[in-house]
Structures are given as C-alpha cells and as structure tokens.
Design a protein around this motif. Structure first.
Motif, PDB file in Angstrom:
ATOM      1  N   VAL A   1       0.888  -1.059  -0.053  1.00  7.67           N
ATOM      2  CA  VAL A   1       0.093   0.047  -0.125  1.00  7.67           C
ATOM      3  C   VAL A   1       0.820   1.212   0.053  1.00  7.67           C
ATOM      4  O   VAL A   1       0.527   2.149  -0.687  1.00  7.67           O
ATOM      5  CB  VAL A   1      -0.951   0.017   1.184  1.00  7.67           C
ATOM      6  N   ASN A   2       1.895   1.306   0.957  1.00  7.57           N
ATOM      7  CA  ASN A   2       2.734   2.504   1.072  1.00  7.57           C
ATOM      8  C   ASN A   2       3.441   2.658  -0.445  1.00  7.57           C
ATOM      9  O   ASN A   2       3.565   3.854  -1.027  1.00  7.57           O
ATOM     10  CB  ASN A   2       3.653   2.208   2.170  1.00  7.57           C
ATOM     11  N   ALA A   3       4.022   1.732  -0.899  1.00  8.66           N
ATOM     12  CA  ALA A   3       4.529   1.744  -2.261  1.00  8.66           C
ATOM     13  C   ALA A   3       3.734   2.270  -3.302  1.00  8.66           C
ATOM     14  O   ALA A   3       3.901   3.253  -4.184  1.00  8.66           O
ATOM     15  CB  ALA A   3       5.044   0.512  -2.559  1.00  8.66           C
ATOM     16  N   VAL A   4       2.657   1.766  -3.506  1.00  3.96           N
ATOM     17  CA  VAL A   4       1.492   2.212  -4.363  1.00  3.96           C
ATOM     18  C   VAL A   4       1.249   3.604  -4.058  1.00  3.96           C
ATOM     19  O   VAL A   4       1.178   4.390  -5.000  1.00  3.96           O
ATOM     20  CB  VAL A   4       0.184   1.540  -4.155  1.00  3.96           C
ATOM     21  N   GLU A   5       1.100   4.144  -2.843  1.00  2.29           N
ATOM     22  CA  GLU A   5       0.807   5.521  -2.476  1.00  2.29           C
ATOM     23  C   GLU A   5       1.665   6.399  -2.929  1.00  2.29           C
ATOM     24  O   GLU A   5       1.706   7.609  -3.615  1.00  2.29           O
ATOM     25  CB  GLU A   5       0.617   5.830  -1.132  1.00  2.29           C
ATOM     26  N   LYS A   6       3.188   6.135  -2.947  1.00  2.00           N
ATOM     27  CA  LYS A   6       4.124   6.731  -3.272  1.00  2.00           C
ATOM     28  C   LYS A   6       4.236   6.909  -5.002  1.00  2.00           C
ATOM     29  O   LYS A   6       4.583   8.071  -5.499  1.00  2.00           O
ATOM     30  CB  LYS A   6       5.633   6.282  -2.925  1.00  2.00           C
ATOM     31  N   LEU A   7       4.102   5.753  -5.629  1.00  2.00           N
ATOM     32  CA  LEU A   7       3.988   5.637  -7.017  1.00  2.00           C
ATOM     33  C   LEU A   7       2.947   6.446  -7.505  1.00  2.00           C
ATOM     34  O   LEU A   7       3.322   7.185  -8.605  1.00  2.00           O
ATOM     35  CB  LEU A   7       3.677   4.336  -7.466  1.00  2.00           C
ATOM     36  N   LEU A   8       1.792   6.561  -7.083  1.00  2.33           N
ATOM     37  CA  LEU A   8       0.654   7.351  -7.673  1.00  2.33           C
ATOM     38  C   LEU A   8       0.750   8.909  -6.769  1.00  2.33           C
ATOM     39  O   LEU A   8      -0.425   9.492  -6.710  1.00  2.33           O
ATOM     40  CB  LEU A   8      -0.490   6.710  -7.254  1.00  2.33           C
ATOM     41  N   SER A   9       1.870   9.552  -6.492  1.00  2.00           N
ATOM     42  CA  SER A   9       1.945  10.847  -6.164  1.00  2.00           C
ATOM     43  C   SER A   9       1.315  11.241  -4.745  1.00  2.00           C
ATOM     44  O   SER A   9       0.645  12.458  -4.567  1.00  2.00           O
ATOM     45  CB  SER A   9       1.444  11.768  -7.299  1.00  2.00           C
ATOM     46  N   GLY A  10       1.142  10.318  -3.764  1.00  2.00           N
ATOM     47  CA  GLY A  10       0.635  10.663  -2.642  1.00  2.00           C
ATOM     48  C   GLY A  10      -0.806  10.409  -2.732  1.00  2.00           C
ATOM     49  O   GLY A  10      -1.380  10.890  -1.340  1.00  2.00           O
ATOM     50  N   ILE A  11      -1.490   9.764  -3.290  1.00  2.00           N
ATOM     51  CA  ILE A  11      -2.869   9.697  -2.940  1.00  2.00           C
ATOM     52  C   ILE A  11      -3.227   8.524  -1.736  1.00  2.00           C
ATOM     53  O   ILE A  11      -2.160   7.986  -1.424  1.00  2.00           O
ATOM     54  CB  ILE A  11      -3.548   8.857  -4.448  1.00  2.00           C
ATOM     55  N   LYS A  12      -4.321   8.369  -1.289  1.00  2.00           N
ATOM     56  CA  LYS A  12      -4.546   7.672  -0.151  1.00  2.00           C
ATOM     57  C   LYS A  12      -5.195   6.305  -0.495  1.00  2.00           C
ATOM     58  O   LYS A  12      -6.284   6.562  -1.110  1.00  2.00           O
ATOM     59  CB  LYS A  12      -5.315   8.486   1.030  1.00  2.00           C
ATOM     60  N   ILE A  13      -4.739   5.217  -0.222  1.00  2.00           N
ATOM     61  CA  ILE A  13      -5.299   3.859  -0.196  1.00  2.00           C
ATOM     62  C   ILE A  13      -6.138   3.695   1.061  1.00  2.00           C
ATOM     63  O   ILE A  13      -5.516   3.435   2.139  1.00  2.00           O
ATOM     64  CB  ILE A  13      -4.225   2.671  -0.366  1.00  2.00           C
ATOM     65  N   HIS A  14      -7.247   3.750   1.128  1.00  2.00           N
ATOM     66  CA  HIS A  14      -8.188   3.632   2.204  1.00  2.00           C
ATOM     67  C   HIS A  14      -8.206   2.301   2.919  1.00  2.00           C
ATOM     68  O   HIS A  14      -8.191   1.906   4.250  1.00  2.00           O
ATOM     69  CB  HIS A  14      -9.668   4.170   1.976  1.00  2.00           C
ATOM     70  N   HIS A  15      -8.238   1.194   1.775  1.00  2.00           N
ATOM     71  CA  HIS A  15      -8.158  -0.278   2.443  1.00  2.00           C
ATOM     72  C   HIS A  15      -7.653  -1.033   1.459  1.00  2.00           C
ATOM     73  O   HIS A  15      -7.715  -0.842   0.092  1.00  2.00           O
ATOM     74  CB  HIS A  15      -9.804  -0.903   2.497  1.00  2.00           C
ATOM     75  N   TYR A  16      -7.239  -2.194   1.983  1.00  2.00           N
ATOM     76  CA  TYR A  16      -6.475  -3.330   0.835  1.00  2.00           C
ATOM     77  C   TYR A  16      -7.277  -4.559   0.775  1.00  2.00           C
ATOM     78  O   TYR A  16      -7.755  -4.776   2.193  1.00  2.00           O
ATOM     79  CB  TYR A  16      -5.005  -3.540   0.919  1.00  2.00           C
ATOM     80  N   VAL A  17      -7.305  -5.372  -0.099  1.00  5.03           N
ATOM     81  CA  VAL A  17      -7.973  -6.849   0.115  1.00  5.03           C
ATOM     82  C   VAL A  17      -6.857  -7.658  -0.554  1.00  5.03           C
ATOM     83  O   VAL A  17      -6.512  -7.363  -1.703  1.00  5.03           O
ATOM     84  CB  VAL A  17      -9.242  -6.582  -0.736  1.00  5.03           C
ATOM     85  N   LEU A  18      -6.423  -8.524   0.133  1.00  2.00           N
ATOM     86  CA  LEU A  18      -5.245  -9.485  -0.129  1.00  2.00           C
ATOM     87  C   LEU A  18      -6.059 -10.945  -0.585  1.00  2.00           C
ATOM     88  O   LEU A  18      -6.748 -11.306   0.060  1.00  2.00           O
ATOM     89  CB  LEU A  18      -4.340  -9.581   0.883  1.00  2.00           C
ATOM     90  N   LEU A  19      -5.774 -11.229  -1.790  1.00  2.00           N
ATOM     91  CA  LEU A  19      -6.384 -12.542  -2.346  1.00  2.00           C
ATOM     92  C   LEU A  19      -5.392 -13.649  -2.466  1.00  2.00           C
ATOM     93  O   LEU A  19      -4.318 -13.485  -3.219  1.00  2.00           O
ATOM     94  CB  LEU A  19      -7.250 -12.398  -3.633  1.00  2.00           C
ATOM     95  N   ASP A  20      -5.581 -14.933  -2.075  1.00  2.00           N
ATOM     96  CA  ASP A  20      -4.656 -15.870  -2.589  1.00  2.00           C
ATOM     97  C   ASP A  20      -5.141 -16.650  -3.858  1.00  2.00           C
ATOM     98  O   ASP A  20      -6.150 -16.259  -4.694  1.00  2.00           O
ATOM     99  CB  ASP A  20      -4.446 -16.971  -1.296  1.00  2.00           C
TER     100      ASP A  20
END
Length: 336
Positions: A162-181
């Motif tokens: 999540v933190n890496a994606v937020e940095k990649l996308l100029s600081g947008i906020k990821i409010h929730h994640y869903v991890l699937l196997d």
C-alpha cells in the motif's frame, strides 16, 4: 466693504487653516477608501469564508497549475493477488510472497463512478525494505510486486505494498486493501456461475478443452489458469497476462451484476466462502456495505500505466513507467 484676509486676527487665520486641512484630509480619505473598495477582490481575505478550507494539503503541479487531491470525494481500494496458496502463509523477512496482480478501485462519489487502475507487477518504484528483525533498512527501487515480500515489526507485507503504491501515485490515499490468494479466483468464478471468455491464445498445455479460438464458460481451475498462466501462454510476458486479466474482469463484472446484484444472501455466502482466501484491513461489514452502496455506480474503462518493458542484466523483467503519462493519469483520476 471688502475685508482682506491678512486683516483677520492671527487666531482666526489659524482656525481657518486647520479647517481647510481637516476637510482636505477627509476628502483624501474618501478618495482612498473608494478606490480600495473598487479594487479587485481576488486577494482579499474575508472573515468566515470557506474558500480553500476543505482543500487537501496534498498537491501536484500539472500543466502549470497547482492541483489538490480530491481526498474527501474519492475512496480507494487496493486489490492484491498473492502468488501463494494461502493468505495465511507464514510471513517475515522476505517471506511474504509476491503480488502477481494489483488493481486500485477508485470510487468517485461526486461523479458516481468507479475507475479500475491496473498496475503492472514489474513497475519499478521506491519500496521500503526491512531487516531480519523487522526494522526499516532503507528504500530501494525495485519491482512493485516485491513490496509484498517485505514486512516489518509492525507493518505487514500488504501495508508495505500500500505504501509503495501511494508513493508511485503521487501521494494518493489507499483507504483499504484486499489481499487474495490463489484459491480466490476459482471461488469467485464459480460463485457467479462461471465466466465466459474467448481464448485468443492456446491453453491446451493446461487443459485440452482450452483451445485457441474457443469461447468457453470457464470453471474454477480453468479461470485460475486463464488469469495466472504466463510462461506457457503466448509470449510468456506479464503484459499479455494483464490483457487476459482485463478481459476476464470485464466478463466477471457482467456475471456478478447478473447473478449477485442486490442478493444479500448470495453476497454473504460469497464472503463466507472467501474467508480462507482473503485478508483485508476492512471488516466484512465494511466490504458488504461498500458493494451495496456503490452497486449502481458506472464502471469507467480500465486504466493502465504507460511505459516500457525491459529485462535487466540478470534476466528479470522490469517495467519503467512513462513519468509524463503517469502524471497525467494521476491528475485525471485523483486531483482537481
């Protein structure tokens, strides 16, 4: 008889001069304040004004303009597909698996729409790394999929992604994640009654029925291979796999709305079936409420990051984003 000015008593002359100066001062003051009142108001601060009060402190400059992040209008979910059999597998120092699939679902409450943004697992970006004892050990530019592999003493692999994606996308906020196997795809596929796709590649190495050119209603394991198969399919690249994933998700959405829309019983059954294949920082109730609240929103076309695929000196795939194109995408979806 005319009376000369210099014939007035000195005290009377002084009073006349003071009166003239006083009225001149009043006249100048009126002229000054009249001009001030008629001046442009663009920089005037008005007590009680709400202008700018709700604007985000997260900004970006695009086309010469300062844009503000629409943080009060958009909710972002990050869906992560893990390359492991179970989301409950042991994690730790470089033992969290890799993210084979990543997609941001951007829910826009103003435009009443949902925009899916698919992220290439090999996109090169800044990732936080952690040492053996879970302490931060600096950042490195690496494939985004590897962020899942690192977890800290208080940070899970998914939170690191999540933190890496937020940095990649100029600081947008990821409010929730869903991890699937790996088991999530067959479970969802069969819950919606199967997903129909046309095969543009040959999958007979996995299943003789999956011939190029055939249109099939995929069963569970067929669906899993369709969205995950890579090395023995087409050119073996992640780019071609992402194209199949887009094709599958489009058909899956149609089936989901056809068979599960508004059916609380089936939705609860699906969540129960997904319990062993899913981890999220959002409670089941939050996920269910999200599905219900935005069920009638329009789905926009899927967005992807433009860039160039390369292979490094060790033979590992890399995807380098076109920075200008990425900047435009972020500005278009999340800023105003």
């Amino acid at each position: 008889m005319e009376r000369k000015f210099d014939a007035l008593p000195p005290r009377r002359i002084l009073l006349v001069l003071l009166s003239i100066l006083l009225w001149a001062g009043v006249l100048l003051a009126l002229i000054y304040f009249n001009r001030k009142d008629n001046a442009p108001k663009e920089h005037e601060q008005i007590f009680g004004s709400l202008d700018g009060r709700f604007e985000s402190s997260v900004t970006m400059v695009h086309d010469g303009k300062t844009l503000h992040y629409r943080e009060n209008e958009i909710t972002n979910f990050l869906v992560i597909g893990l390359d492991q059999e179970s989301v409950h597998a042991q994690t730790g120092h470089q033992n969290g698996g890799q993210a084979d699939f990543m997609m941001v679902l951007s829910i826009d409450r103003i435009k009443r729409s949902i925009t899916p943004i698919m992220l290439d697992r090999d996109v090169m970006c800044e990732v936080q790394t952690y040492g053996v004892f879970g302490n931060p050990s600096g950042t490195r530019v690496m494939q985004l999929c590897l962020a899942q592999n690192y977890s800290g003493s208080s940070v899970s692999g998914s939170e690191n992604t999540v933190n890496a994606v937020e940095k990649l996308l100029s600081g947008i906020k990821i409010h929730h994640y869903v991890l699937l196997d790996l088991g999530a795809v067959p479970t969802v596929n069969d819950a919606v009654g199967g997903v129909e796709v046309t095969l543009y590649d040959d999958f007979t190495a996995f299943d003789p029925a999956m011939k190029e050119g055939e249109t099939l209603l995929l069963s569970g394991e067929q669906a899993a291979f369709f969205v995950r198969g890579r090395m023995t399919v087409a050119d073996g690249s992640n780019a071609s796999r992402m194209s199949r994933q887009q094709q599958y998700l489009s058909s899956l959405l149609v089936q989901f709305r056809r068979n599960l829309k508004g059916n609380q019983g089936k939705l609860m059954e699906l969540l129960d079936a997904m319990e062993d294949h899913m981890i999220s920082d959002a409670a089941d109730g939050t996920l269910l409420n999200t599905v219900n609240a935005y069920d009638d929103y329009e789905w926009n076309a899927m967005r992807t990051i433009v860039g160039e695929h390369k292979t490094d000196q060790y033979g590992f795939a890399e995807f380098w984003a076109d920075e200008a194109a990425l900047h435009r995408l972020v500005a278009d979806v999340w800023f105003k």
